[in-house]
Design an enzyme around this catalytic site. Structure first.
Site, PDB file in Angstrom:
ATOM      1  CB  SER A   1     -23.318 -35.467  54.314  1.00  0.00           C
ATOM      2  OG  SER A   1     -23.511 -36.793  53.891  1.00  0.00           O
TER       3      SER A   1
ATOM      4  CB  THR B   1     -23.792 -35.745  47.795  1.00  0.00           C
ATOM      5  OG1 THR B   1     -23.137 -34.234  47.785  1.00  0.00           O
ATOM      6  CG2 THR B   1     -25.210 -35.346  46.747  1.00  0.00           C
TER       7      THR B   1
ATOM      8  CB  THR C   1     -26.117 -32.750  49.490  1.00  0.00           C
ATOM      9  OG1 THR C   1     -25.025 -32.601  50.463  1.00  0.00           O
ATOM     10  CG2 THR C   1     -26.371 -31.327  48.904  1.00  0.00           C
TER      11      THR C   1
ATOM     12  NE  ARG D   1     -21.318 -24.615  49.129  1.00  0.00           N
ATOM     13  CZ  ARG D   1     -21.344 -26.094  48.702  1.00  0.00           C
ATOM     14  NH1 ARG D   1     -22.372 -26.805  49.291  1.00  0.00           N
ATOM     15  NH2 ARG D   1     -20.459 -26.353  48.203  1.00  0.00           N
TER      16      ARG D   1
ATOM     17  CG  ASP E   1     -21.929 -30.485  43.571  1.00  0.00           C
ATOM     18  OD1 ASP E   1     -22.193 -30.270  44.616  1.00  0.00           O
ATOM     19  OD2 ASP E   1     -21.542 -31.250  43.174  1.00  0.00           O
TER      20      ASP E   1
ATOM     21  CB  THR F   1     -20.682 -37.494  45.984  1.00  0.00           C
ATOM     22  OG1 THR F   1     -20.324 -36.773  47.123  1.00  0.00           O
ATOM     23  CG2 THR F   1     -19.374 -38.222  45.712  1.00  0.00           C
ATOM     24  N   GLY F   2     -19.045 -34.535  46.048  1.00  0.00           N
ATOM     25  CA  GLY F   2     -17.603 -34.022  46.080  1.00  0.00           C
ATOM     26  C   GLY F   2     -17.749 -32.562  46.484  1.00  0.00           C
ATOM     27  CG  ASN F   3     -14.872 -28.337  46.278  1.00  0.00           C
ATOM     28  OD1 ASN F   3     -15.770 -27.720  46.188  1.00  0.00           O
ATOM     29  ND2 ASN F   3     -13.491 -28.281  46.703  1.00  0.00           N
ATOM     30  N   GLY F   4     -18.561 -29.212  45.787  1.00  0.00           N
ATOM     31  CA  GLY F   4     -19.576 -28.561  44.906  1.00  0.00           C
ATOM     32  C   GLY F   4     -19.371 -27.457  44.139  1.00  0.00           C
TER      33      GLY F   4
HETATM   34  N1  GLY Z   1     -21.436 -31.817  46.696  1.00  0.00           N
HETATM   35  C1  GLY Z   1     -22.299 -31.177  48.023  1.00  0.00           C
HETATM   36  C2  GLY Z   1     -21.958 -29.926  48.156  1.00  0.00           C
HETATM   37  O1  GLY Z   1     -20.887 -29.496  47.764  1.00  0.00           O
HETATM   38  O2  GLY Z   1     -22.727 -29.146  48.509  1.00  0.00           O
END
Ligand code: GLY
Length: 311
Positions: free
Chosen positions: A78, A178, A196, A206, A209, A229-232
């Site tokens: 990742s 991340t 990341t 794309r 975050d 970290t997470g759903n960017g």
């Molecule tokens: N947090 C990493 C991403 O969504 O790209």
């Protein structure tokens, strides 16, 4: 199979400080230098950072070199080399570094064919008057700065991508982890960074975050720093690292600040998963997680070198 994080059902924000006094007792007295990183692999990154910090080195060097450890690891799917590619099978990287004393930052988004994205971000900060470079032009800049162009797609990542392509239910494979790291050196100077390969099998182009200042990472040399970290795609709408640092400025502990920052995301009804780590200028650690069943993260100072489960 991709190492995906488990999500809890329902709205859940958990902060280190709310886990119980035991979590705080483990921390001991805050000391400097200190470093905190996301996920289990943060411990190896912390070890590299600690080599620098423990010898009186700067948090800037510590965060760059510590994050390089994760970026150059082909087994880490990742971050950096070995990261899972976009939907076209190309690995693209996002990274940010922010240094407290000058309140300066550098970032790269959709960087291609260069392994140590955080080091390119540092060059943007130090060698240009700009803050954020993207795509092929970021790669051209990196090459001008002396970085080597290389294929970032490992055989393992290629095979995973091929299975994803062949799977009719492939959306279910998407994941996003991340490395976020925050360090405070012996002088009390703060640096935050994040790197990341982004959401696996993302739409080409794309950017998440992680390279967004205030979202993937943020620091203020008077206060401390935070990294996410997470759903960017959702998290960047809330600048959670910036919010956490600003809540620390208002007197919240690092864990309370992380929890209150993430609560803004759940408060708007989003079902995204994510987590924050933070450290105060004095060396107090904290974290919070949103919808993750667990959030292992790594802390290091003169008294400890551990992975906290973050349940
Ligand atoms: N947090 C990493 C991403 O969504 O790209």
């Amino acid at each position: 199979m991709i190492n995906r994080r488990k999500f809890l059902e329902g709205m859940v924000v958990v902060a280190g400080s709310f886990v119980g006094r035991r979590a705080w007792a483990q921390e001991g007295k805050p000391t400097l230098p200190a470093v905190i990183s996301t996920w289990e692999y943060g411990q190896k990154a912390n070890a590299v950072a600690w080599e620098i910090l423990s010898k009186g080195g700067s948090s800037l060097d510590a965060v760059e070199k510590g994050i390089n450890r994760a970026e150059l690891d082909p087994e880490n799917d990742s971050v950096g080399y070995g990261g899972l590619p976009n939907e076209d099978g190309e690995v693209t990287l996002d990274a940010v570094i922010m240094h407290g004393p000058p309140h300066a930052a550098g970032a790269v988004g959709c960087l291609k064919r260069i392994k140590p994205a955080i080091s390119v971000a540092r060059k943007v900060m130090e060698k240009t008057k700009h803050t954020f470079l993207v795509g092929e032009d970021a790669t051209r800049f990196a090459v001008k700065m002396g970085f080597k162009e290389e294929d970032l797609l490992t055989e393992k990542a290629k095979k995973t991508w091929e299975s994803w392509k062949a799977d009719p239910k492939r959306n279910s494979y998407w994941s996003h982890d991340t490395i976020g790291m925050v360090a405070v050196d012996a002088k009390g100077d703060v640096t935050a960074g994040c790197s990341t390969s982004g959401l696996s099998f993302k739409v080409a182009g794309r950017v998440g975050d992680s390279p967004i200042i205030g979202s993937g990472a943020y620091c203020d040399n008077d206060i401390g720093g935070a990294a996410a970290t997470g759903n960017g795609d959702v998290m960047m709408r809330f600048c959670p690292a910036l919010v956490a640092v600003e809540l620390m400025r208002q007197g919240k502990s690092p864990s309370e600040a992380c929890a209150a920052s993430l609560a803004r995301i759940s408060g708007k009804g989003y079902e995204a998963g994510g987590a924050l780590v933070a450290i105060s200028k004095k060396g107090d650690f904290g974290y919070a997680r949103l919808r993750y069943a667990d959030f292992p993260h790594a802390v290091r100072n003169a008294q400890m070198d551990e992975i906290r489960k973050g349940r």
